[in-house]
Motif scaffolding. Structure first.
Motif, PDB file in Angstrom:
ATOM      1  N   ASP A 175       0.833  -1.211   0.000  1.00  0.00           N
ATOM      2  CA  ASP A 175       0.000   0.000   0.000  1.00  0.00           C
ATOM      3  C   ASP A 175       0.866   1.258   0.000  1.00  0.00           C
ATOM      4  O   ASP A 175       0.613   2.215  -0.753  1.00  0.00           O
ATOM      5  N   THR A 176       1.885   1.263   0.855  1.00  0.00           N
ATOM      6  CA  THR A 176       2.749   2.438   0.963  1.00  0.00           C
ATOM      7  C   THR A 176       3.523   2.666  -0.327  1.00  0.00           C
ATOM      8  O   THR A 176       3.583   3.792  -0.845  1.00  0.00           O
ATOM      9  N   LEU A 177       4.104   1.608  -0.866  1.00  0.00           N
ATOM     10  CA  LEU A 177       4.884   1.734  -2.099  1.00  0.00           C
ATOM     11  C   LEU A 177       4.009   2.140  -3.280  1.00  0.00           C
ATOM     12  O   LEU A 177       4.428   2.922  -4.135  1.00  0.00           O
ATOM     13  N   GLY A 178       2.799   1.602  -3.320  1.00  0.00           N
ATOM     14  CA  GLY A 178       1.895   1.968  -4.401  1.00  0.00           C
ATOM     15  C   GLY A 178       1.539   3.447  -4.366  1.00  0.00           C
ATOM     16  O   GLY A 178       1.490   4.123  -5.402  1.00  0.00           O
ATOM     17  N   GLN A 179       1.329   3.953  -3.166  1.00  0.00           N
ATOM     18  CA  GLN A 179       1.035   5.379  -3.009  1.00  0.00           C
ATOM     19  C   GLN A 179       2.242   6.221  -3.432  1.00  0.00           C
ATOM     20  O   GLN A 179       2.105   7.231  -4.127  1.00  0.00           O
ATOM     21  N   THR A 204       9.298   3.792 -10.970  1.00  0.00           N
ATOM     22  CA  THR A 204       9.243   2.429 -11.519  1.00  0.00           C
ATOM     23  C   THR A 204       9.630   1.404 -10.462  1.00  0.00           C
ATOM     24  O   THR A 204       8.990   0.345 -10.342  1.00  0.00           O
ATOM     25  N   GLN A 205      10.670   1.712  -9.677  1.00  0.00           N
ATOM     26  CA  GLN A 205      11.092   0.775  -8.637  1.00  0.00           C
ATOM     27  C   GLN A 205      10.046   0.679  -7.525  1.00  0.00           C
ATOM     28  O   GLN A 205       9.783  -0.414  -7.011  1.00  0.00           O
ATOM     29  N   PHE A 206       9.443   1.799  -7.171  1.00  0.00           N
ATOM     30  CA  PHE A 206       8.365   1.752  -6.174  1.00  0.00           C
ATOM     31  C   PHE A 206       7.210   0.883  -6.676  1.00  0.00           C
ATOM     32  O   PHE A 206       6.673   0.060  -5.937  1.00  0.00           O
ATOM     33  N   LYS A 207       6.839   1.069  -7.936  1.00  0.00           N
ATOM     34  CA  LYS A 207       5.719   0.314  -8.500  1.00  0.00           C
ATOM     35  C   LYS A 207       6.036  -1.178  -8.570  1.00  0.00           C
ATOM     36  O   LYS A 207       5.213  -2.019  -8.198  1.00  0.00           O
ATOM     37  N   THR A 208       7.233  -1.510  -9.026  1.00  0.00           N
ATOM     38  CA  THR A 208       7.639  -2.914  -9.123  1.00  0.00           C
ATOM     39  C   THR A 208       7.646  -3.568  -7.749  1.00  0.00           C
ATOM     40  O   THR A 208       7.162  -4.699  -7.571  1.00  0.00           O
ATOM     41  N   ALA A 209       8.205  -2.864  -6.760  1.00  0.00           N
ATOM     42  CA  ALA A 209       8.268  -3.410  -5.406  1.00  0.00           C
ATOM     43  C   ALA A 209       6.881  -3.560  -4.796  1.00  0.00           C
ATOM     44  O   ALA A 209       6.599  -4.517  -4.065  1.00  0.00           O
ATOM     45  N   ALA A 210       5.980  -2.614  -5.095  1.00  0.00           N
ATOM     46  CA  ALA A 210       4.607  -2.695  -4.596  1.00  0.00           C
ATOM     47  C   ALA A 210       3.899  -3.920  -5.163  1.00  0.00           C
ATOM     48  O   ALA A 210       3.217  -4.660  -4.438  1.00  0.00           O
ATOM     49  N   GLU A 211       4.059  -4.147  -6.459  1.00  0.00           N
ATOM     50  CA  GLU A 211       3.422  -5.305  -7.094  1.00  0.00           C
ATOM     51  C   GLU A 211       3.960  -6.610  -6.525  1.00  0.00           C
ATOM     52  O   GLU A 211       3.214  -7.571  -6.303  1.00  0.00           O
ATOM     53  N   ALA A 212       5.275  -6.652  -6.265  1.00  0.00           N
ATOM     54  CA  ALA A 212       5.879  -7.860  -5.703  1.00  0.00           C
ATOM     55  C   ALA A 212       5.363  -8.124  -4.293  1.00  0.00           C
ATOM     56  O   ALA A 212       5.082  -9.274  -3.923  1.00  0.00           O
ATOM     57  N   SER A 249       9.039  11.201   3.993  1.00  0.00           N
ATOM     58  CA  SER A 249       8.773  12.063   2.841  1.00  0.00           C
ATOM     59  C   SER A 249      10.067  12.301   2.080  1.00  0.00           C
ATOM     60  O   SER A 249      11.164  12.188   2.639  1.00  0.00           O
ATOM     61  N   GLY A 250       9.928  12.630   0.794  1.00  0.00           N
ATOM     62  CA  GLY A 250      11.097  12.870  -0.046  1.00  0.00           C
ATOM     63  C   GLY A 250      11.532  11.597  -0.743  1.00  0.00           C
ATOM     64  O   GLY A 250      11.642  10.542  -0.106  1.00  0.00           O
ATOM     65  N   THR A 251      11.769  11.676  -2.031  1.00  0.00           N
ATOM     66  CA  THR A 251      12.084  10.485  -2.818  1.00  0.00           C
ATOM     67  C   THR A 251      13.288   9.736  -2.285  1.00  0.00           C
ATOM     68  O   THR A 251      13.260   8.507  -2.129  1.00  0.00           O
ATOM     69  N   ALA A 252      14.376  10.439  -2.015  1.00  0.00           N
ATOM     70  CA  ALA A 252      15.601   9.765  -1.573  1.00  0.00           C
ATOM     71  C   ALA A 252      15.374   9.023  -0.258  1.00  0.00           C
ATOM     72  O   ALA A 252      15.782   7.859  -0.101  1.00  0.00           O
ATOM     73  N   ARG A 253      14.714   9.670   0.675  1.00  0.00           N
ATOM     74  CA  ARG A 253      14.468   9.024   1.971  1.00  0.00           C
ATOM     75  C   ARG A 253      13.513   7.839   1.819  1.00  0.00           C
ATOM     76  O   ARG A 253      13.664   6.817   2.507  1.00  0.00           O
ATOM     77  N   ARG A 254      12.575   7.947   0.921  1.00  0.00           N
ATOM     78  CA  ARG A 254      11.656   6.828   0.694  1.00  0.00           C
ATOM     79  C   ARG A 254      12.381   5.637   0.062  1.00  0.00           C
ATOM     80  O   ARG A 254      12.079   4.484   0.392  1.00  0.00           O
ATOM     81  N   VAL A 255      13.329   5.923  -0.817  1.00  0.00           N
ATOM     82  CA  VAL A 255      14.133   4.840  -1.395  1.00  0.00           C
ATOM     83  C   VAL A 255      14.857   4.090  -0.274  1.00  0.00           C
ATOM     84  O   VAL A 255      14.853   2.855  -0.213  1.00  0.00           O
ATOM     85  N   LEU A 278      17.576  -6.898  -2.936  1.00  0.00           N
ATOM     86  CA  LEU A 278      17.866  -5.456  -2.943  1.00  0.00           C
ATOM     87  C   LEU A 278      18.004  -4.899  -4.365  1.00  0.00           C
ATOM     88  O   LEU A 278      18.518  -3.786  -4.541  1.00  0.00           O
ATOM     89  N   ASP A 279      17.529  -5.635  -5.351  1.00  0.00           N
ATOM     90  CA  ASP A 279      17.669  -5.199  -6.749  1.00  0.00           C
ATOM     91  C   ASP A 279      16.998  -3.847  -6.994  1.00  0.00           C
ATOM     92  O   ASP A 279      17.601  -2.952  -7.617  1.00  0.00           O
ATOM     93  N   ASP A 280      15.754  -3.701  -6.520  1.00  0.00           N
ATOM     94  CA  ASP A 280      15.052  -2.420  -6.723  1.00  0.00           C
ATOM     95  C   ASP A 280      15.766  -1.293  -5.987  1.00  0.00           C
ATOM     96  O   ASP A 280      15.859  -0.169  -6.486  1.00  0.00           O
ATOM     97  N   GLY A 281      16.260  -1.597  -4.795  1.00  0.00           N
ATOM     98  CA  GLY A 281      16.995  -0.594  -4.045  1.00  0.00           C
ATOM     99  C   GLY A 281      18.269  -0.161  -4.748  1.00  0.00           C
ATOM    100  O   GLY A 281      18.570   1.039  -4.825  1.00  0.00           O
TER     101      GLY A 281
END
Length: 200
Positions: free
Chosen positions: A53-57, A68-76, A102-108, A152-155
């Protein structure tokens, strides 16, 4: 600090917390001391569903290559939750922490680096639980889920999209997230009258 060095730095800084998150007490905390199959399945499903849910958001909110990495990880994570097949319960402290990032880098850092490192320790104990239950089919399923959830591929890919300063921010956020997972674990055990530190 490149992507690989960023992840290594997080591992180094969180070694103690991750070791304790891989102890046999982790399922006591995650299930409220209800060490039964359904409770373990619920704990695992809750983590994956909350992560999905969090990654999809975040994927929907992110306007960068990292989406793209957030979406892929959410689906997985969704697929793993479906495969586990438990009923999701209330989110734990780790997922609650992710929702504040918050913030893309911190979310990664929090979701694509910290979450796999935490999952590796959690699923180690889930596999052990089903081995002890003589449920080899579920043990095999969770061996595969552990392998996938701890990847850790998406990361790595997401970190490569970031600048060096953003990778530093991601590393700090990953360390904070693992700290939040440990704090939740420790506080839950202490409320039960248990010591989260290993007995030597």
């Amino acid at each position: 600090m490149d992507a690989g060095a960023t992840i290594d730095a997080v591992r180094d800084q969180t070694e103690t917390e991750r070791d304790r998150l891989g102890s046999d007490k982790v399922l006591i905390a995650a299930t409220g001391a209800t060490l039964e199959t359904e409770a373990v399945l619920t704990a695992a499903t809750t983590r994956e569903a909350g992560l999905a849910d969090t990654l999809g958001q975040w994927a929907a909110e992110t306007d960068s290559d990292v989406a793209t990495q957030f979406k892929t990880a959410a689906e997985a994570a969704t697929e793993r939750a479906d495969r586990i097949g438990g009923d999701a319960g209330d989110s734990d402290g780790f997922i609650d922490h992710l929702e504040t990032v918050s913030g893309t880098a911190r979310r990664v850092g929090a979701a694509l680096v910290a979450a796999p490192l935490v999952a590796d320790r959690f699923y180690l104990q889930v596999v052990s639980f089903f081995i002890n239950e003589a449920d080899e089919n579920r043990a095999d399923t969770f061996r595969e889920i552990r392998r996938e959830a701890s990847a850790l591929d998406d990361g790595m890919t997401a970190l490569e999209h970031l600048s060096e300063s953003d990778r530093e921010a991601a590393a700090a956020a990953a360390t904070d997230a693992i700290g939040a997972a440990y704090d939740d674990y420790a506080e839950t055990l202490e409320a039960m009258g248990l010591d989260p530190k290993p007995i030597c």
